[in-house]
Write a protein that holds these residues in place. Structure first.
Motif, PDB file in Angstrom:
ATOM      1  N   TYR A  34     -56.506   7.911 -91.120  1.00 30.67           N
ATOM      2  CA  TYR A  34     -56.071   9.452 -90.270  1.00 30.67           C
ATOM      3  C   TYR A  34     -55.179   8.987 -89.267  1.00 30.67           C
ATOM      4  CZ  TYR A  34     -60.037  11.594 -92.818  1.00 30.67           C
ATOM      5  OH  TYR A  34     -60.714  12.064 -93.837  1.00 30.67           O
ATOM      6  N   ALA A  35     -55.339   7.902 -88.737  1.00 33.28           N
ATOM      7  CA  ALA A  35     -54.219   7.402 -87.698  1.00 33.28           C
ATOM      8  C   ALA A  35     -52.990   7.308 -88.100  1.00 33.28           C
ATOM      9  CB  ALA A  35     -54.806   6.191 -86.914  1.00 33.28           C
ATOM     10  N   ALA A  36     -52.666   6.612 -89.463  1.00 34.48           N
ATOM     11  CA  ALA A  36     -51.361   6.821 -89.930  1.00 34.48           C
ATOM     12  C   ALA A  36     -50.800   8.112 -90.320  1.00 34.48           C
ATOM     13  CB  ALA A  36     -51.620   5.824 -91.434  1.00 34.48           C
ATOM     14  N   GLU A  37     -51.624   8.854 -90.668  1.00 35.87           N
ATOM     15  CA  GLU A  37     -51.205  10.246 -90.906  1.00 35.87           C
ATOM     16  C   GLU A  37     -50.625  10.935 -89.741  1.00 35.87           C
ATOM     17  OE1 GLU A  37     -52.722  14.569 -92.844  1.00 35.87           O
ATOM     18  OE2 GLU A  37     -54.155  12.843 -92.857  1.00 35.87           O
ATOM     19  N   ARG A  38     -51.402  10.578 -88.510  1.00 41.61           N
ATOM     20  CA  ARG A  38     -51.098  11.173 -87.399  1.00 41.61           C
ATOM     21  C   ARG A  38     -49.884  10.651 -86.839  1.00 41.61           C
ATOM     22  NH1 ARG A  38     -56.785  10.978 -86.263  1.00 41.61           N
ATOM     23  NH2 ARG A  38     -56.302   9.037 -85.187  1.00 41.61           N
ATOM     24  N   ARG A  39     -49.352   9.419 -87.189  1.00 44.03           N
ATOM     25  CA  ARG A  39     -48.439   8.847 -86.702  1.00 44.03           C
ATOM     26  C   ARG A  39     -47.227   9.272 -87.480  1.00 44.03           C
ATOM     27  NH1 ARG A  39     -51.589   4.328 -86.559  1.00 44.03           N
ATOM     28  NH2 ARG A  39     -50.863   3.617 -88.738  1.00 44.03           N
ATOM     29  N   ARG A  41     -46.778  12.268 -88.682  1.00 48.99           N
ATOM     30  CA  ARG A  41     -46.724  13.535 -88.120  1.00 48.99           C
ATOM     31  C   ARG A  41     -45.733  13.750 -86.852  1.00 48.99           C
ATOM     32  NH1 ARG A  41     -52.277  17.244 -89.274  1.00 48.99           N
ATOM     33  NH2 ARG A  41     -52.117  17.143 -91.625  1.00 48.99           N
ATOM     34  N   LEU A  42     -46.272  12.591 -86.274  1.00 48.15           N
ATOM     35  CA  LEU A  42     -45.455  12.624 -84.893  1.00 48.15           C
ATOM     36  C   LEU A  42     -44.099  12.082 -85.031  1.00 48.15           C
ATOM     37  CD1 LEU A  42     -48.282  10.839 -82.613  1.00 48.15           C
ATOM     38  CD2 LEU A  42     -47.394  13.498 -82.405  1.00 48.15           C
ATOM     39  N   LEU A  43     -43.828  11.088 -86.026  1.00 48.64           N
ATOM     40  CA  LEU A  43     -42.562  10.545 -86.086  1.00 48.64           C
ATOM     41  C   LEU A  43     -41.488  11.903 -86.891  1.00 48.64           C
ATOM     42  CD1 LEU A  43     -43.219   7.127 -87.908  1.00 48.64           C
ATOM     43  CD2 LEU A  43     -42.071   7.573 -85.719  1.00 48.64           C
ATOM     44  N   GLY A  44     -42.388  12.697 -87.512  1.00 48.19           N
ATOM     45  CA  GLY A  44     -41.733  13.721 -88.344  1.00 48.19           C
ATOM     46  C   GLY A  44     -41.341  14.772 -87.255  1.00 48.19           C
ATOM     47  N   LEU A  45     -42.391  14.914 -86.041  1.00 43.81           N
ATOM     48  CA  LEU A  45     -41.930  15.924 -85.196  1.00 43.81           C
ATOM     49  C   LEU A  45     -41.018  15.237 -84.223  1.00 43.81           C
ATOM     50  CD1 LEU A  45     -42.822  18.143 -83.273  1.00 43.81           C
ATOM     51  CD2 LEU A  45     -44.555  17.191 -82.229  1.00 43.81           C
ATOM     52  N   LEU A  46     -40.785  13.695 -83.897  1.00 43.71           N
ATOM     53  CA  LEU A  46     -39.828  13.185 -83.119  1.00 43.71           C
ATOM     54  C   LEU A  46     -38.423  13.460 -83.710  1.00 43.71           C
ATOM     55  CD1 LEU A  46     -39.130  11.645 -80.761  1.00 43.71           C
ATOM     56  CD2 LEU A  46     -39.724   9.490 -82.231  1.00 43.71           C
ATOM     57  N   ALA A  47     -38.282  13.240 -85.089  1.00 47.33           N
ATOM     58  CA  ALA A  47     -37.102  13.470 -85.755  1.00 47.33           C
ATOM     59  C   ALA A  47     -36.715  14.674 -85.497  1.00 47.33           C
ATOM     60  CB  ALA A  47     -37.328  13.051 -87.301  1.00 47.33           C
ATOM     61  N   PHE A  48     -37.427  15.761 -85.594  1.00 48.33           N
ATOM     62  CA  PHE A  48     -37.077  17.167 -85.581  1.00 48.33           C
ATOM     63  C   PHE A  48     -36.555  17.365 -84.015  1.00 48.33           C
ATOM     64  CE2 PHE A  48     -38.177  21.293 -83.867  1.00 48.33           C
ATOM     65  CZ  PHE A  48     -37.603  22.069 -84.720  1.00 48.33           C
ATOM     66  N   LEU A  49     -37.312  16.988 -83.098  1.00 50.56           N
ATOM     67  CA  LEU A  49     -36.853  17.247 -81.614  1.00 50.56           C
ATOM     68  C   LEU A  49     -35.395  16.371 -81.453  1.00 50.56           C
ATOM     69  CD1 LEU A  49     -40.302  16.721 -79.837  1.00 50.56           C
ATOM     70  CD2 LEU A  49     -39.145  18.626 -80.395  1.00 50.56           C
TER      71      LEU A  49
END
Length: 434
Positions: A34-39, A41-49
């Motif tokens: 679950y922690a890897a999945e959250r990371r 998602r955060l990386l995807g959000l960071l790429a979008f930002l």
């Protein structure tokens, strides 16, 4: 043993203990997953930002540098319409004669009488005097206060484009120009208005008189020719290759060639247009017709590939059902397959036209880099397009063309958004869900 327990026991291989779902080890593995999945998602959000940040920075930079191009500075000058200076007879009322008068001399004489240096009033300010005099011949012989276009440096000073606190050697504007600007500002003889020259004018050697209307209309005419040729030909070719062409090595060769053409650099199509349309067919240079033909060659493979992909996505059951009720193969394509594939076809067309709108290299090769001072009235008149106009202005050393370049980019982006919005609206109207 209950039936559920027996089922679980039977599912466990012989010699292996059942999975301890409540053990600390398994819970730790789940937490790490679950922690890897959250990371992720955060990386995807960071790429979008990051991507959105670069886009916002680009747009903000362009708008900040170009919004002043939509404003121009005017200086109030008491224009003396002296018949002797204008070179006409006293009491002349013929508009044709007044239009041919020496209005430049009248502007220079009036500026000198008002004590204005020669670098204050634009060289094209005489056009305002001519229009006023032709519209009202009774003004001849009078002194009329008029708001005339200011020269580029006075215009940029009014917009705060120069740092007047540095030494004269470190800035592009002289002390005399700064002094003249401050004197006019204190007297209230300067004003900022909507830049009609930029919106409704054509190219000019003077930055304060340069406009984008000619290039905008040239872009529209070029895209009209491109769409009229590439869309029907591309869709027809896609229909034949996808629905009617026999599957053999020749059609495979054609398909590979089309896919390769979609990735060919645009300058190659410019060389093709130069060789075929200009050198062989002797078509007019710098004409929207030739530009549209050249960009149609470039856009055609993109439309063919996207249209084939859209038709291939239509379920085969649609074709089988239509053939089952007695429709001919042509009726199947035009009554069922093509309407369902039309949204995808329009998507490919949008991509192709958006690419064509921003192209510069192929149009430079066919002569659309010419200095055009008139608005094109037809498909064979000399014209330029917005990307080429941006290129020309960005290569100009005059400081006033910097904001004109950014302003032209803003107009190009607005034109692209409007064109894509219309195409997306049509695509959504034709979309069918099943």
């Amino acid at each position: 043993m209950s039936s559920d327990a027996a089922t679980v026991a039977a599912a466990v291989p012989q010699g292996r203990a059942p999975t301890a779902w409540a053990s600390a080890e398994l819970k730790g593995r789940l937490r790490r997953r679950y922690a890897a999945e959250r990371r992720f998602r955060l990386l995807g959000l960071l790429a979008f930002l990051v991507a959105a940040g670069f886009l916002v920075f680009l747009l903000a930079t362009i708008i900040a540098a170009g919004w002043n191009s939509f404003r121009s500075t005017e200086v109030r000058v008491p224009v003396v319409l002296d018949p002797a200076v204008l070179g006409v007879a006293p009491g002349e009322r013929d508009p044709a004669v007044l239009a041919r008068a020496d209005h430049q001399a009248a502007v220079a004489d009036s500026a000198a009488r008002a004590g204005l240096p020669p670098f204050v009033v634009s060289d094209g300010a005489w056009l305002v005097v001519r229009d006023r005099l032709v519209a009202n011949p009774a003004l001849l012989g009078q002194t009329v206060p008029m708001w005339l276009t200011a020269q580029s440096h006075i215009d940029l000073l009014a917009k705060g484009a120069f740092d007047t606190g540095v030494a004269e050697a470190d800035r592009a504007v002289s002390d005399a120009e700064i002094a003249a600007y401050r004197a006019l500002e204190q007297q209230g003889d300067l004003r900022l208005v909507l830049n009609r020259h930029f919106l409704f004018g054509t190219d000019s050697v003077d930055p304060e008189l340069a406009g984008i209307w000619g290039a905008l209309k040239g872009s529209f005419l070029v895209l009209l020719v491109t769409l009229a040729l590439s869309f029907p030909v591309g869709v027809a070719a896609a229909i034949y290759l996808e629905e009617f062409a026999p599957k053999n090595r020749w059609t495979d060769l054609v398909e590979v060639s089309i896919n390769n053409l979609a990735a060919v650099p645009s300058i190659i199509f410019g060389l093709l247009g130069l060789a075929v349309f200009l050198n062989t067919l002797n078509m007019p240079r710098s004409a929207p017709l030739v530009g549209g033909l050249t960009l149609a060659l470039m856009t055609l493979p993109v439309i063919v590939v996207s249209a084939r992909a859209a038709m291939k996505a239509v379920p085969p059951s649609i074709r089988d059902a239509a053939l089952g009720v007695g429709a001919s193969p042509v009726q199947v394509v035009f009554h069922h397959v093509l309407p369902l594939a039309l949204p995808g076809v329009l998507t490919g067309t949008i991509i192709g036209l958006a690419r064509a709108l921003g192209e510069t290299a192929p149009l430079l090769l066919i002569g659309m880099r010419a200095f055009i001072t008139s608005v094109p009235q037809g498909f064979t008149d000399p014209a330029t397009v917005l990307p080429v106009q941006v290129f020309i202005w960005s290569d100009n050393v005059a400081r006033g063309f910097v904001e004109k370049t950014s302003g032209a980019i803003i107009v190009l982006l607005i034109f692209l958004l409007l064109m894509n919005s219309v195409a997306i609206y049509l695509r959504n109207r034709t979309e069918v869900r099943w």
